[in-house]
Scaffold this motif. Structure first.
Motif, short mmCIF file in Angstrom:
data_model
loop_
_atom_site.label_atom_id
_atom_site.label_comp_id
_atom_site.label_asym_id
_atom_site.label_seq_id
_atom_site.Cartn_x
_atom_site.Cartn_y
_atom_site.Cartn_z
N VAL A 216 -4.76 0.71 -0.42
CA VAL A 216 -6.03 0.07 -0.76
C VAL A 216 -6.84 -0.15 0.53
O VAL A 216 -8.04 0.12 0.58
N ARG A 217 -6.17 -0.62 1.58
CA ARG A 217 -6.86 -0.84 2.86
C ARG A 217 -7.47 0.47 3.39
O ARG A 217 -8.59 0.47 3.90
N LYS A 218 -6.70 1.57 3.29
CA LYS A 218 -7.22 2.87 3.78
C LYS A 218 -8.44 3.30 2.97
O LYS A 218 -9.42 3.77 3.55
N PRO B 241 0.70 6.72 -0.78
CA PRO B 241 1.70 7.36 0.07
C PRO B 241 2.04 8.76 -0.45
O PRO B 241 2.07 8.99 -1.66
N LYS B 242 2.30 9.66 0.45
CA LYS B 242 2.56 11.05 0.08
C LYS B 242 3.92 11.25 -0.60
O LYS B 242 4.14 12.27 -1.23
N TRP B 243 4.82 10.28 -0.49
CA TRP B 243 6.11 10.42 -1.14
C TRP B 243 6.05 10.20 -2.64
O TRP B 243 6.98 10.54 -3.36
N LEU B 244 4.95 9.63 -3.14
CA LEU B 244 4.81 9.41 -4.57
C LEU B 244 4.58 10.73 -5.30
O LEU B 244 3.93 11.63 -4.76
N HIS B 245 5.02 10.80 -6.52
CA HIS B 245 4.74 11.98 -7.33
C HIS B 245 3.26 11.98 -7.69
O HIS B 245 2.66 10.93 -7.88
N PRO B 246 2.65 13.14 -7.80
CA PRO B 246 1.22 13.21 -8.15
C PRO B 246 0.95 12.53 -9.48
O PRO B 246 1.76 12.58 -10.39
N GLU C 256 -5.32 -0.09 -10.62
CA GLU C 256 -6.55 -0.51 -11.31
C GLU C 256 -7.76 -0.39 -10.39
O GLU C 256 -8.85 0.00 -10.82
N THR C 257 -7.55 -0.71 -9.11
CA THR C 257 -8.64 -0.60 -8.14
C THR C 257 -9.02 0.86 -7.93
O THR C 257 -10.20 1.21 -7.88
N PHE C 258 -8.02 1.74 -7.83
CA PHE C 258 -8.29 3.17 -7.68
C PHE C 258 -9.00 3.72 -8.91
O PHE C 258 -9.94 4.51 -8.80
N ASP C 259 -8.54 3.33 -10.09
CA ASP C 259 -9.20 3.77 -11.33
C ASP C 259 -10.66 3.31 -11.35
O ASP C 259 -11.55 4.09 -11.69
N ALA D 28 -9.57 8.26 -5.18
CA ALA D 28 -8.91 7.10 -4.59
C ALA D 28 -7.40 7.26 -4.52
O ALA D 28 -6.75 6.75 -3.60
N TYR D 29 -6.83 8.00 -5.47
CA TYR D 29 -5.38 8.20 -5.47
C TYR D 29 -4.90 9.03 -4.28
O TYR D 29 -3.71 9.04 -3.97
N SER D 30 -5.81 9.70 -3.59
CA SER D 30 -5.42 10.47 -2.41
C SER D 30 -4.97 9.56 -1.26
O SER D 30 -4.37 10.02 -0.30
N PHE D 31 -5.24 8.26 -1.36
CA PHE D 31 -4.85 7.31 -0.33
C PHE D 31 -3.44 6.76 -0.53
O PHE D 31 -2.93 6.05 0.32
#
Length: 152
Positions: free
Chosen positions: A54-56, A146-151, A112-115, A141-144
């Motif tokens: 969220v900060r990024k 962590p990269k370890w999460l599944h898409p 919810e913030t990214f949505d 927003a979901y591009s921010f």
């Protein structure tokens, strides 16, 4: 030798249960005061990757915010961070961190913030509250996250 808690042949200990004690009135008053005084407030944990995400996103969009880092030294005295977290739980109904508020209204956690950013409703709420930000930012927003999460 195997790592305790990561074995398939042994039952793990039960998960810790979130505290259920009601929030202290002073902590509820603190939450109400800060979200009414600041245009954008992020209740966060310093070590949390979802808080970092969220900060990024906010940094990329130029959104200024007040960060209440519940696990920071400033909130350790008298267990204030935990008291504020209980107040957030009681006022929002959510146990997760981060919790974001804009113009005194609860947006939700990271997803919810990214949505809200992606569908434009966060931008509308920022505008309505006079928050200056980079309105040309179009990234998902979901591009921010962590990269370890599944898409998603």
């Amino acid at each position: 030798m195997s790592t305790p808690g990561i074995r398939f042949d042994v039952s793990s200990a039960p998960a810790a249960v979130a505290p259920t004690a009601p929030a202290k009135p002073e902590a509820i008053a603190y939450v109400e005061r800060i979200v009414s005084e600041k245009s954008v407030v992020v209740f966060a944990l310093e070590w949390c990757e979802f808080c970092w995400s969220v900060r990024k996103m906010f940094a990329e969009a130029g959104i200024e915010y007040e960060s209440v880092d519940l696990d920071s030294t400033a909130y350790q005295k008298d267990n204030l961070g935990a008291d504020i977290r209980a107040a957030l739980r009681d006022t929002t109904g959510s146990l997760t961190i981060p919790q974001i508020f804009v113009g005194g209204q609860h947006i939700g956690g990271a997803t919810e913030t990214f949505d809200a950013f992606n569908d434009g409703s966060l931008k509308q709420r920022l505008d309505a509250n006079g928050v200056i930000f980079n309105q040309a930012m179009k990234e998902n927003a979901y591009s921010f996250l962590p990269k370890w999460l599944h898409p998603r």
